[in-house]
Design an enzyme around this catalytic site. Structure first.
Site, PDB file in Angstrom:
ATOM      1  N   GLY A  17      51.535  33.653  32.459  1.00 59.15           N
ATOM      2  CA  GLY A  17      52.470  33.885  31.361  1.00 59.15           C
ATOM      3  C   GLY A  17      51.811  33.794  29.996  1.00 59.15           C
ATOM      4  O   GLY A  17      52.474  33.467  28.997  1.00 59.15           O
ATOM      5  N   LYS A  18      50.504  34.107  29.935  1.00 61.82           N
ATOM      6  CA  LYS A  18      49.767  33.999  28.669  1.00 61.82           C
ATOM      7  C   LYS A  18      50.303  34.953  27.605  1.00 61.82           C
ATOM      8  O   LYS A  18      50.333  34.623  26.420  1.00 61.82           O
ATOM      9  CB  LYS A  18      48.279  34.297  28.916  1.00 61.82           C
ATOM     10  CG  LYS A  18      47.594  33.336  29.874  1.00 61.82           C
ATOM     11  CD  LYS A  18      46.131  33.685  30.073  1.00 61.82           C
ATOM     12  CE  LYS A  18      45.917  34.970  30.833  1.00 61.82           C
ATOM     13  NZ  LYS A  18      46.466  34.946  32.211  1.00 61.82           N
ATOM     14  N   GLY A  42      46.939  42.088  33.001  1.00 60.14           N
ATOM     15  CA  GLY A  42      48.267  42.579  32.648  1.00 60.14           C
ATOM     16  C   GLY A  42      49.067  41.481  31.976  1.00 60.14           C
ATOM     17  O   GLY A  42      49.320  40.441  32.577  1.00 60.14           O
ATOM     18  N   HIS A  43      49.409  41.679  30.705  1.00 60.04           N
ATOM     19  CA  HIS A  43      50.171  40.693  29.964  1.00 60.04           C
ATOM     20  C   HIS A  43      51.556  41.257  29.655  1.00 60.04           C
ATOM     21  O   HIS A  43      51.677  42.304  29.010  1.00 60.04           O
ATOM     22  CB  HIS A  43      49.451  40.304  28.672  1.00 60.04           C
ATOM     23  CG  HIS A  43      48.182  39.551  28.924  1.00 60.04           C
ATOM     24  ND1 HIS A  43      47.266  39.251  27.948  1.00 60.04           N
ATOM     25  CD2 HIS A  43      47.672  39.025  30.067  1.00 60.04           C
ATOM     26  CE1 HIS A  43      46.257  38.570  28.472  1.00 60.04           C
ATOM     27  NE2 HIS A  43      46.484  38.437  29.757  1.00 60.04           N
ATOM     28  N   THR A 131      41.083  45.426  41.580  1.00 59.36           N
ATOM     29  CA  THR A 131      42.061  46.437  41.173  1.00 59.36           C
ATOM     30  C   THR A 131      41.507  47.848  41.310  1.00 59.36           C
ATOM     31  O   THR A 131      42.235  48.819  41.122  1.00 59.36           O
ATOM     32  CB  THR A 131      42.488  46.222  39.712  1.00 59.36           C
ATOM     33  OG1 THR A 131      41.324  46.288  38.865  1.00 59.36           O
ATOM     34  CG2 THR A 131      43.176  44.870  39.544  1.00 59.36           C
ATOM     35  N   ARG A 145      21.255  45.880  32.060  1.00 53.05           N
ATOM     36  CA  ARG A 145      20.693  46.447  30.822  1.00 53.05           C
ATOM     37  C   ARG A 145      20.548  47.958  30.875  1.00 53.05           C
ATOM     38  O   ARG A 145      19.624  48.536  30.315  1.00 53.05           O
ATOM     39  CB  ARG A 145      19.338  45.779  30.498  1.00 53.05           C
ATOM     40  CG  ARG A 145      19.467  44.308  30.174  1.00 53.05           C
ATOM     41  CD  ARG A 145      18.143  43.622  30.055  1.00 53.05           C
ATOM     42  NE  ARG A 145      17.465  43.530  31.348  1.00 53.05           N
ATOM     43  CZ  ARG A 145      16.311  42.906  31.542  1.00 53.05           C
ATOM     44  NH1 ARG A 145      15.692  42.328  30.538  1.00 53.05           N
ATOM     45  NH2 ARG A 145      15.759  42.875  32.735  1.00 53.05           N
ATOM     46  N   ALA A 301      51.499  42.338  37.191  1.00 54.71           N
ATOM     47  CA  ALA A 301      51.815  43.251  36.093  1.00 54.71           C
ATOM     48  C   ALA A 301      50.921  44.476  36.100  1.00 54.71           C
ATOM     49  O   ALA A 301      51.302  45.543  35.621  1.00 54.71           O
ATOM     50  CB  ALA A 301      51.680  42.509  34.759  1.00 54.71           C
ATOM     51  N   THR A 303      48.995  45.605  39.091  1.00 53.28           N
ATOM     52  CA  THR A 303      48.951  46.297  40.385  1.00 53.28           C
ATOM     53  C   THR A 303      50.317  46.423  41.048  1.00 53.28           C
ATOM     54  O   THR A 303      50.486  47.270  41.934  1.00 53.28           O
ATOM     55  CB  THR A 303      48.030  45.536  41.352  1.00 53.28           C
ATOM     56  OG1 THR A 303      48.584  44.229  41.587  1.00 53.28           O
ATOM     57  CG2 THR A 303      46.633  45.390  40.768  1.00 53.28           C
ATOM     58  N   ARG A 307      52.827  38.443  44.603  1.00 48.20           N
ATOM     59  CA  ARG A 307      51.980  37.266  44.428  1.00 48.20           C
ATOM     60  C   ARG A 307      52.292  36.232  45.507  1.00 48.20           C
ATOM     61  O   ARG A 307      53.441  36.038  45.881  1.00 48.20           O
ATOM     62  CB  ARG A 307      52.218  36.655  43.043  1.00 48.20           C
ATOM     63  CG  ARG A 307      51.843  37.576  41.894  1.00 48.20           C
ATOM     64  CD  ARG A 307      52.128  36.920  40.546  1.00 48.20           C
ATOM     65  NE  ARG A 307      51.879  37.858  39.462  1.00 48.20           N
ATOM     66  CZ  ARG A 307      52.686  38.052  38.429  1.00 48.20           C
ATOM     67  NH1 ARG A 307      53.814  37.360  38.345  1.00 48.20           N
ATOM     68  NH2 ARG A 307      52.381  38.919  37.487  1.00 48.20           N
ATOM     69  N   LEU A 334      59.359  27.006  34.263  1.00 49.35           N
ATOM     70  CA  LEU A 334      59.976  25.776  34.755  1.00 49.35           C
ATOM     71  C   LEU A 334      61.327  26.074  35.392  1.00 49.35           C
ATOM     72  O   LEU A 334      61.727  25.438  36.379  1.00 49.35           O
ATOM     73  CB  LEU A 334      60.140  24.782  33.596  1.00 49.35           C
ATOM     74  CG  LEU A 334      60.723  23.422  33.968  1.00 49.35           C
ATOM     75  CD1 LEU A 334      59.735  22.628  34.824  1.00 49.35           C
ATOM     76  CD2 LEU A 334      61.094  22.632  32.714  1.00 49.35           C
ATOM     77  N   GLY A 405      62.042  30.730  30.204  1.00 47.43           N
ATOM     78  CA  GLY A 405      62.488  32.093  30.464  1.00 47.43           C
ATOM     79  C   GLY A 405      61.495  33.076  29.882  1.00 47.43           C
ATOM     80  O   GLY A 405      60.586  32.696  29.137  1.00 47.43           O
TER      81      GLY A 405
END
Length: 418
Positions: A17-18, A42-43, A131, A145, A301, A303, A307, A334, A405
């Site tokens: 949930g970042k 995916g955010h 992915t 390199r 988010a 693919t 989970r 929570l 939420g």
């Protein structure tokens, strides 16, 4: 927010949930920076009920006036970046005038994608669960390199020369070892040179820009992708990503020295999830696991893969606190635990009869009262408060933020980050 350089990272295997928290904290910063990973991240942001999913562009983009930077530690798929920009612009979000791309970003090319998929297919039952977007092979070229960087687009003749050499190298593997179709020069130019005029205004020196922000006293937010247990060095190897996902990667990924970081926030769910393959000691295969997945809407988010779900692993979280020097935790989802009679916490490991580490659990009483949408810590059920206090006690850092939420407003702030 008085802290100037704030870091937000995931503490487990990503999907903590970042994005929501970065979006929330962006209200008080001048810029948001991505420092590692690629478009395998995916955010998901929800603002006033509207959902936005980002993969490359920093999660602060929904705040007008905030600049979004992509550091050299990010491997860049140009077509996917431009697609993401176009999708945001279609919704009225101004992007190009606020984006800055490091000239040293490694490029993901079509041969990287082809190799990624071939390698995963060849692994069979030993697959890692990538992915298939070329992230790993692009990082391999970087450390070998031989990779292309964004600045290479500025010299057409040299770019074509370099691509031809790389095609000879990678097509040999594709054709001779994997028995796959080769990648053409035209495909590579279409994925890179065709976008150069659109990209030029966004190219620049991220390191110097961040140094200017620091000297002026402006606040900057650093946004990690994936989670600490997917770190190429410290994660559950080999079931990890191909970059360093921990706070230490900021210095290498955008050129900000570690002494300039003021506050490092670790995002963790109130339970644990994992997408794809790899060890997951606290995974639940029972009705409780299904409850967490269904109520938490646990699908990747990027693919869309379901989970795996289990109890919160505090033994692992303690290690993450140490390796990142976390200042505090943010507890998300929570509300997904609402209604459970008891809630498990993995507090340690002991060896089982086969000599394998097995989780040691504590079980705390659950709560029946809903926590969804609450914005005050005191409004939480006492057993929910006790659950958070036990996590603080075991991990040795405070829980400064609680998310109740998906929406930006559904958040409890216990600290102003002063």
């Amino acid at each position: 927010m008085s802290k100037k350089n704030v870091v937000v990272i995931g503490t487990h295997w990503g999907d903590e949930g970042k994005g929501k928290i970065v979006d929330l904290l962006t209200e008080d910063v001048a810029a948001v920076v991505r420092f590692q990973g690629g478009h395998n991240a995916g955010h998901t942001l929800v603002v006033e009920g509207k959902k936005t999913v980002l993969h490359l562009i920093p999660s602060g983009i929904l705040h007008p006036g905030v600049r979004c930077l992509i550091g050299n530690g990010v491997v860049l798929s140009i077509p996917d970046l431009m697609k993401e920009i176009a999708e945001l612009e279609e919704t009225g979000v101004s992007v190009r005038d606020r984006m800055l791309l490091s000239l040293d970003c490694p490029l993901i090319m079509p041969y990287h994608v082809a190799l990624d998929r071939c390698v995963e297919l060849r692994r069979g039952n030993q697959k890692i669960g990538t992915t298939g977007r070329g992230i790993g092979p692009a990082y391999e070229d970087k450390v070998g390199r031989r990779g292309l960087r964004l600045r290479d687009l500025l010299d057409r003749e040299q770019l074509i020369y370099k691509i031809e050499g790389l095609l000879e190298y990678h097509n040999f593997m594709l054709e001779q070892y994997y028995e796959a179709e080769p990648v053409s020069l035209a495909e590579c130019l279409a994925a890179s040179l065709d976008y150069v005029e659109a990209l030029k205004p966004m190219m620049g020196d991220v390191l110097t820009t961040l140094a200017d922000y620091r000297r002026s006293g402006a606040a900057v937010l650093f946004e990690g992708a994936q989670g600490a247990l997917l770190d190429i060095d410290h994660g559950t190897y080999p079931f990890v990503t191909s970059s360093n996902t921990t706070a230490g990667a900021i210095s290498a990924g955008c050129g900000v020295g570690p002494l300039y970081l003021d506050y490092i926030l670790g995002i963790t769910k109130a339970y644990t999830t994992r997408v794809g393959e790899g060890p997951f000691p606290t995974e639940l295969h029972d009705e409780t696991g299904r409850h967490l997945a269904e109520v938490g809407h646990e699908f990747g988010a990027t693919t869309g893969r379901p989970r795996r779900c289990g109890w919160l692993d505090l033994a692992a979280l303690r290690r993450v606190v140490e390796m990142n020097s976390l200042s505090a935790l943010c507890m998300t989802k929570l509300d997904v635990l609402d209604g459970l009679k008891e809630i498990g916490l993995c507090v340690d490991y002991e060896m089982d009869e086969q000599g394998r580490p097995a989780p040691v659990y504590e079980f705390l009483p659950g709560w029946d009262e809903p926590t969804a949408g609450l914005q005050s810590f005191d409004a939480l059920p006492l057993t929910a408060q006790a659950y958070l206090a036990r996590i603080e006690s075991i991990c040795g850092v405070p829980v400064d933020i609680v998310s109740t939420g998906p929406d930006r407003a559904e958040t409890i702030l216990r600290s102003s980050l002063d």
